[in-house]
Every structure is written in C-alpha cells, then in structure tokens.
Design a protein around this motif. Structure first.
Motif, PDB file in Angstrom:
ATOM      1  N   UNK A   1      28.271 -76.956 104.963  1.00  0.00           N
ATOM      2  CA  UNK A   1      27.142 -77.730 105.453  1.00  0.00           C
ATOM      3  C   UNK A   1      26.211 -78.073 104.306  1.00  0.00           C
ATOM      4  N   UNK A   2      25.675 -79.295 104.340  1.00  0.00           N
ATOM      5  CA  UNK A   2      24.663 -79.636 103.340  1.00  0.00           C
ATOM      6  C   UNK A   2      23.310 -79.092 103.786  1.00  0.00           C
ATOM      7  N   UNK A   3      22.265 -79.360 102.999  1.00  0.00           N
ATOM      8  CA  UNK A   3      20.968 -78.755 103.284  1.00  0.00           C
ATOM      9  C   UNK A   3      20.292 -79.315 104.533  1.00  0.00           C
ATOM     10  N   UNK A   4      20.869 -80.345 105.151  1.00  0.00           N
ATOM     11  CA  UNK A   4      20.324 -80.855 106.414  1.00  0.00           C
ATOM     12  C   UNK A   4      21.057 -80.262 107.607  1.00  0.00           C
ATOM     13  N   UNK A   5      22.065 -79.436 107.320  1.00  0.00           N
ATOM     14  CA  UNK A   5      22.820 -78.813 108.395  1.00  0.00           C
ATOM     15  C   UNK A   5      23.983 -79.656 108.875  1.00  0.00           C
ATOM     16  N   UNK A   6      24.183 -80.832 108.282  1.00  0.00           N
ATOM     17  CA  UNK A   6      25.283 -81.716 108.715  1.00  0.00           C
ATOM     18  C   UNK A   6      26.593 -81.264 108.088  1.00  0.00           C
TER      19      UNK A   6
ATOM     20  N   UNK B   1      28.520 -83.968  95.112  1.00  0.00           N
ATOM     21  CA  UNK B   1      27.384 -83.116  95.469  1.00  0.00           C
ATOM     22  C   UNK B   1      27.714 -81.624  95.335  1.00  0.00           C
ATOM     23  N   UNK B   2      29.012 -81.287  95.367  1.00  0.00           N
ATOM     24  CA  UNK B   2      29.413 -79.882  95.276  1.00  0.00           C
ATOM     25  C   UNK B   2      29.599 -79.403  93.849  1.00  0.00           C
ATOM     26  N   UNK B   3      29.564 -80.317  92.883  1.00  0.00           N
ATOM     27  CA  UNK B   3      29.799 -79.931  91.502  1.00  0.00           C
ATOM     28  C   UNK B   3      28.534 -79.347  90.877  1.00  0.00           C
ATOM     29  N   UNK B   4      28.720 -78.405  89.978  1.00  0.00           N
ATOM     30  CA  UNK B   4      27.589 -77.793  89.269  1.00  0.00           C
ATOM     31  C   UNK B   4      27.050 -78.753  88.209  1.00  0.00           C
ATOM     32  N   UNK B   5      25.956 -78.375  87.587  1.00  0.00           N
ATOM     33  CA  UNK B   5      25.347 -79.195  86.545  1.00  0.00           C
ATOM     34  C   UNK B   5      25.388 -78.494  85.193  1.00  0.00           C
ATOM     35  N   UNK B   6      26.305 -77.549  85.039  1.00  0.00           N
ATOM     36  CA  UNK B   6      26.322 -76.795  83.788  1.00  0.00           C
ATOM     37  C   UNK B   6      27.738 -76.534  83.286  1.00  0.00           C
ATOM     38  N   UNK B   7      28.605 -77.551  83.382  1.00  0.00           N
ATOM     39  CA  UNK B   7      29.971 -77.386  82.888  1.00  0.00           C
ATOM     40  C   UNK B   7      29.990 -77.425  81.363  1.00  0.00           C
TER      41      UNK B   7
END
Length: 629
Positions: free
Chosen positions: A4-9, A152-158
C-alpha cells in the motif's frame, strides 16, 4: 499480499519465489499471460537446468530469444567492473537475469526491474537456484512492470545503477536518465550500455534491431538510436557531468572485448563481425578491412558498434576503472574460459569459473618450463607471477559471515604479466605484405622455424594419453613416426602472440596452450603457416602449398596436422558449440551484395545470348499468358 502507498491505496501485488520477493505492478498483473514458444522454452530451461548447463540447452533449442536471455556471455559487459562487495545496486531491464547473476556474484544487494512479468518470475527462479544464493550474496528484490509504475518503490541511495540498452525515444530517454540520477547516491555510478546509431555494422548491412529495417538508425527512422556525442549530451543534461566511455566489441550483447580511450584497437584486431544472430543481413563490404581504415584515421570511437558509459555527478573520480582493456575467452569449456585484463601497468589473466583454476596453475607451470626450454635462444616468454588480482573482481563463494571459504592461493589469485610496449610479428608481416616485401615475411618465418626446431626438450613422437585427449586418435599415425617433437610444447607460437623487442628479442606474450607431452614441432609451425594463409587467402606466394614447401612439411603430414587442429578446437570448446557459430546454427544468412551483382551480370549476359535464339520471345509470350499482361 499487496503493498500500500501512503494513501492506503493498494497498487502492487507481491509473491515469493524461494528466497526472492517479487512485486507486480497493476499493468504487469493485467497483461495477458499466454506463453509463446520462446517463453515455454525459457521456462523449461530455467526450471530444470543449472546456469552452467544453459549453453548446451541453448544450442539444442536453436532459438535467438533463448540465447539472448540466458547466455552467460551477455554479462561480459559488466563482469569486469570494479564494483565493491556489498554495494547497493539497481538493475533496469533485467530480463531473465543473466546480468543479475553476474552482479550477485560480486556480492551486491540487488533490486531488479523488468516490464515482462514472465521474465521476472524466471529471473527469480534462476536466482533462487543459483550458486550465488548459496554463496551468501545479499538480498534480491524484483519488480515486474513499467519503470514508471515501479519507481516509487526504489530507494534514493544506490551505489550503482545498471541500465542495459533501454533508451528508445528521446523524450523517454531524458525522463529515464533524470529519474535514475535521483536514485543514485551523490557519489554513485550509472552503468549505461547503448547501441551506436553510426555503428559500422549498420553501414555494412545489419538491420536496425528495434525496427528490423536496414539503415533505419542511420536515417532516423523509427525507434531512436544514439551517437556517442548525443549520449554524452543526454547524460550531461540529466545531471551526469562525469563520464567515462568504453567500447564493447563486437557489440553490447555478447562482448568479447571491451576497449577504452586509453586502449583503442589496432589494425587487424576487429575480425569477428558476422554476428547477425537475430536475422539475415546484407554483406556490403569487408568490415575488418573498413575497421582497419577507420582505425588508421583515428575514427574508431565514432564507428564503434556500441558504447558502455560509466557516469556520475561532477568530480566522481571513481568512474575511471583500473582496467583499460578486457578480453573474454568464454567460447570455451568452463575449465578453459579465462578473462584477460590490461591496466596501465600490467596484464592480468584469471579463470572465469572455479573449474578453470587448474588451467591458470598450468599456465604458470608452462612459463617456468618454456623459459628453460628456449633459454639459449632469443625467444623469450613474458614473465608472469601470482598476483592478488584487481579490486572488485569476482571471488569464490563466501559463507554467510562474509568470510572466504577457502584459503587456497590459486583460487583467490590470478596471474600478472608484464605490460609490453612493442609491435607484434603480425603487424610486421602485414606491413611487409602490404608493401610487397615478401622476403621479409619469409625471413621471419625462417627465424621462427629455427627457434622451434632448435629448442631443447626434443623427443620422439609417442601417442600418449594426453595427446589423444587433446588431438584425438590419429587414423594415419604412421605419418608422424620419426617426427621431432617438443615436450613441453607451446602450440600457439603464432605471429600475433610474439612481440619484437628493441634489441631484436622475440617476446611470447601468450603461452596458454602449452602441453606437457610430445607434440610434433612441425605441427607448431603448421599452425603459424595456416593462420598466415588464412589472413592472405588470395596471395599465391602465401598459399598453403607454397608455405608447406618452404617449411618442408609433406602433404600427407600436413593432412594429419589439419585433423589435429580440428580436434584441438573441439577440445578447447569442451564439447560445446561456440556462440560464434550460432549464426549458422540459427540458420541466419548473409547476402553478399558483390556476389549478387556478379550473378546479375552473368544472368543478364545469358539473356542477351538467348534473345537471338528465339527463346527470349517464347519466355515473354508465356509470361503474358500467365499474367494477362
């Protein structure tokens, strides 16, 4: 299970395949799941065979898609890279996981993405079954679906992002590269492979791969390919200010060699150009000769078939690898597959697989014995020594605690050779042939034959077990009775393997194929003559008949050596069909345009003759009846 994303969807489904977690986007989940023949063959191999068995299955299938998705040599393009163990890596367009496997062997913690759900599942099965998992490599997560849905599921520190040939349109390319830049650490590295729209193979008659059309990339028709300059601009525009460019050859799919601006190819190097695995092609000119002209003019980077860019933020000093050139000898059995890497200071040779450690040990022993054998001549052998190898290279398995399982020296090391700056005998001979100075060629051959025939270690011929293993059972073995043999025997004393020192000393740089049993000295000479003739097939003075007379090798004896050479090539291949022969196995054709022109002229001339005999009129009359015209 759903994420689920942060909106619960709810927007992603997940499933577990062995130890691998797979996340599936809505679009991938809704896509039709009917499997075609290619998909079924891929599934059958991945589910039932180990990775080291894929090669034999690929040759049985005779299927281009299976070859592309499963051949281990596809990973050559990144296998050599110095990626720190435990790096955090994102792989875009992972397919069925060939490059995934190579990254896992480096100990990377890995996130993969691919649009094809079936390929993602096969990748998960493959990785769960692979030795990389048993070796204690880090976690693996796979996302199935378009990049936009998975991002959206990927990190920002590869630490590293690997993107193989995924730039299709200008707009999408810019968007993708900008997104990848955001997911990298400030000091991170993008590994980007792409086809070159101006690659020589497209001028020479290969189809553009995305449209299956001739010259489509050159004419900017259909899916966009990029030049090296345009790729540099795209990278700069999307925040990758630091760049290092490499040139995989023959292309990015199954790279046998990787050049750099610090080590560009020389004339004669680029001689493996018929690689139209995916379909038929025209043959408009001799690519090797044109490459030679391009190299002479200093234009190779513009016409290279593909690029490998290492890119990062401004000032990213780590982009520059120690390696300036790499060569893979992977079209062999696993026990003989090796990688040769050249740095600015030395040459390294290492086994590609654990099965090859004995071959490397054998190579070191060969050096010691050959130095003694030719010690009284001016034929020297490039010094080698055990070395710790290059940083970031693959090691043998680690246990779960990250400790090496074995302390054996050879399993952890490779051989280090001196880096020589000199011309080869091959270059000297080519220059002499081009200038019509054949006396120089024959002088070189006479000197070589003298070294081979006068070295110590002479012994009579014996049909040993080792000889039969390598060269087979010779039907006409009587032809070898009484022939002088060498033991040890370096059978690869060919022109490209010998450098000329400033003092006139000949330095042998490659003595990999040295055997510790009697081998006829004339066979060693025969191989040199055979390859010289192969390079100059139309020159009468260098015909095999003339060269064999020069070497005083009788035709009957030469026929035995031809059988030995064929058996030796099969021994090296380890019973497998080399990938370089898959063009024939897949039934691909190359259509020689010059031959077509000659055929057309001959038929036209025949038709002119037929006109005067009334046959031409009769043929036209029949045609009108059949077509109504």
């Amino acid at each position: 299970m759903h994420i689920q994303n942060n909106t619960g969807q709810m927007y992603m489904k997940s499933e577990t395949i062995g130890t691998v977690r797979l996340y599936i986007s809505k679009q991938a989940d809704c896509a039709p799941q009917t499997l075609g023949e290619d998909d079924r063959q891929l599934q059958q191999i991945v589910q039932n065979y180990r990775e080291d068995e894929y090669h034999s299955q690929i040759t049985l299938c005779k299927n281009w898609t299976v070859m592309y998705q499963l051949a281990e040599s596809r990973a050559n393009i990144i296998e050599w890279l110095e990626i720190p163990r435990y790096a955090k890596v994102l792989e875009i367009g992972a397919g069925c996981g060939t490059i995934t496997s190579a990254l896992r062997k480096k100990g990377a913690g890995l996130t993969c993405q691919d649009e094809n759900l079936h390929y993602c599942r096969l990748n998960a099965i493959r990785q769960d079954r692979s030795s990389a998992r048993e070796a204690g490599s880090r976690e693996l997560t796979i996302y199935a679906g378009p990049f936009e849905e998975c991002e959206a599921q990927f990190a920002d520190d590869y630490d590293v992002i690997v993107c193989m040939d995924a730039l299709l349109t200008e707009e999408k390319a810019q968007t993708l590269l900008a997104s990848l830049r955001r997911h990298l650490k400030p000091e991170g590295m993008l590994v980007l492979a792409a086809k070159n729209k101006f690659g020589l193979k497209y001028w020479a008659g290969n189809r553009e791969p995305h449209t299956d059309q001739y010259f489509a990339g050159l004419e900017n028709a259909g899916v966009r390919l990029y030049s090296g300059k345009r790729l540099q601009q795209l990278l700069e525009q999307t925040g990758f200010d630091s760049q290092e460019c490499y040139y995989p050859y023959p292309d990015e799919r199954f790279a046998l060699e990787i050049y750099s601006d610090r080590h560009l190819p020389k004339k004669g190097d680029l001689n493996y150009n018929i690689v139209n695995y995916e379909g038929d092609r025209f043959l408009l000119f001799d690519e090797q000769k044109v490459f030679d002209s391009i190299i002479e003019e200093g234009q190779f980077p513009f016409f290279a078939n593909a690029y490998l860019f290492l890119a990062g933020a401004k000032g990213r000093a780590q982009l520059k690898q120690e390696t300036v050139y790499v060569r893979y000898a992977t079209d062999r059995g696993r026990e003989h597959a090796v990688c040769t890497q050249i740095t600015e200071h030395a040459v390294y040779k290492r086994p590609m697989y654990a099965e090859g450690t004995a071959h490397i040990r054998h190579l070191y022993e060969a050096y010691e014995k050959l130095e003694k054998q030719y010690g009284q001549t001016k034929l020297k052998f490039n010094r080698c020594a055990w070395a710790a190898g290059l940083s970031g290279q693959n090691r043998l398995p680690l246990d779960a605690a990250g400790k090496d399982e074995s302390d054996s020296r050879e399993e952890h090391e490779c051989l280090r050779f001196e880096l020589l700056y000199a011309h080869t005998l091959q270059e000297q001979v080519e220059q002499a042939v081009a200038q019509g100075e054949l006396k120089k060629v024959f002088d070189i051959l006479h000197r070589m034959m003298q070294y081979i025939r006068n070295g110590s270690g002479q012994t009579p011929f014996q049909m040993t077990e080792g000889f039969q293993k390598v060269f087979g059972s010779i039907p006409d073995v009587q032809a070898l009775e009484g022939t002088a043999c060498s033991d040890p025997a370096d059978i690869d004393l060919i022109l490209p393997n010998i450098f000329i020192g400033e003092d006139g000393t000949w330095q042998v740089i490659d003595y990999e194929w040295t055997f510790f049993f009697p081998v006829p000295r004339n066979f060693i000479i025969y191989r040199t003559l055979f390859f010289l003739n192969h390079e100059n097939p139309r020159l009468e003075a260098l015909s095999m008949e003339h060269l064999l007379k020069l070497a005083e090798i009788a035709p009957k004896e030469a026929a035995v050596y031809a059988q030995m050479e064929q058996a030796f090539q099969q021994y090296v291949a380890g019973g497998l069909i080399p990938y370089r022969e898959m063009v024939n196995l897949l039934g691909r054709r190359f259509i020689d345009i010059v031959q077509l022109q000659q055929d057309y002229d001959r038929i036209a001339a025949q038709n002119e003759l037929l006109k005067g005999q009334g046959i031409w009129k009769a043929a036209r009359k029949i045609k009108r009846k059949l077509t109504g015209n």
